[in-house]
Design a protein around this motif. Sequence first.
Motif, PDB file in Angstrom:
ATOM      1  N   SER A  20      50.962  84.590   5.358  1.00  0.00           N
ATOM      2  CA  SER A  20      52.402  84.370   5.212  1.00  0.00           C
ATOM      3  C   SER A  20      53.003  83.839   6.510  1.00  0.00           C
ATOM      4  CB  SER A  20      53.103  85.670   4.818  1.00  0.00           C
ATOM      5  OG  SER A  20      52.664  86.103   3.555  1.00  0.00           O
ATOM      6  N   MET A  21      52.593  84.436   7.638  1.00  0.00           N
ATOM      7  CA  MET A  21      53.087  83.980   8.943  1.00  0.00           C
ATOM      8  C   MET A  21      52.654  82.538   9.210  1.00  0.00           C
ATOM      9  SD  MET A  21      54.791  86.466  10.391  1.00  0.00           S
ATOM     10  CE  MET A  21      54.657  86.516  12.142  1.00  0.00           C
ATOM     11  N   LEU A  25      55.164  79.399   9.708  1.00  0.00           N
ATOM     12  CA  LEU A  25      55.072  78.560  10.901  1.00  0.00           C
ATOM     13  C   LEU A  25      54.872  77.091  10.521  1.00  0.00           C
ATOM     14  CD1 LEU A  25      54.968  78.436  13.988  1.00  0.00           C
ATOM     15  CD2 LEU A  25      52.520  78.821  13.853  1.00  0.00           C
TER      16      LEU A  25
END
Length: 191
Positions: A20-21, A25
């Motif tokens: 998810s990160m 990003l």
Amino acid sequence: MKLQSKITILFAGCISLVCSMAMLLALVQSSGFNEQISTKLNTQLIESKAAQASAWLTQRVDELRIISRSNEVLSMDMRQIQPFIDRLNDAFSENYGNEYGTFAVGGLDGLGYVTEQQTIDVSNRDYFKALCRDGTEYEISTPLVSKTDRSNIVLICYAVRDAAGAQIGFVNGAISLNRLTDLTDHIDFYG
């Protein structure tokens, strides 16, 4: 719940969080990249349209330069100038965007011939005063309303000079602001 199941759930949760990160990003970076590309393309479009308008105006100045050096205009004899200007107005009105009265020729007194029915007095106009005072090749007026067809125009006032270089008159070329606007049509900016 078994320890192995707890470790698997924890591992899957960590993997999901990392993914998810990474996706967040990537989304932020691509958004900035898209904005940079959009800005660059808009800037190129504006520069292209500005170059097109500049080339068109340069062509108008070049035409006035040629007209100012014609024998008819250099004679400053209105019997020769009037039929010459009438022919020019007929031939060039479409290019400039005016129905008629595109060109005018006059003397240092600021009085000029446009058509048989129309004359002008530019003696008190700032662009004419600047042309006579500063000795420039030409001056461009602020926007004004044409007396011949009521369209919004700017005038390029070009100095007529004799063989010795002394100013003996002027040639005005009217340019429809609608014609300039046509050059910038179809430019759409988003955001």
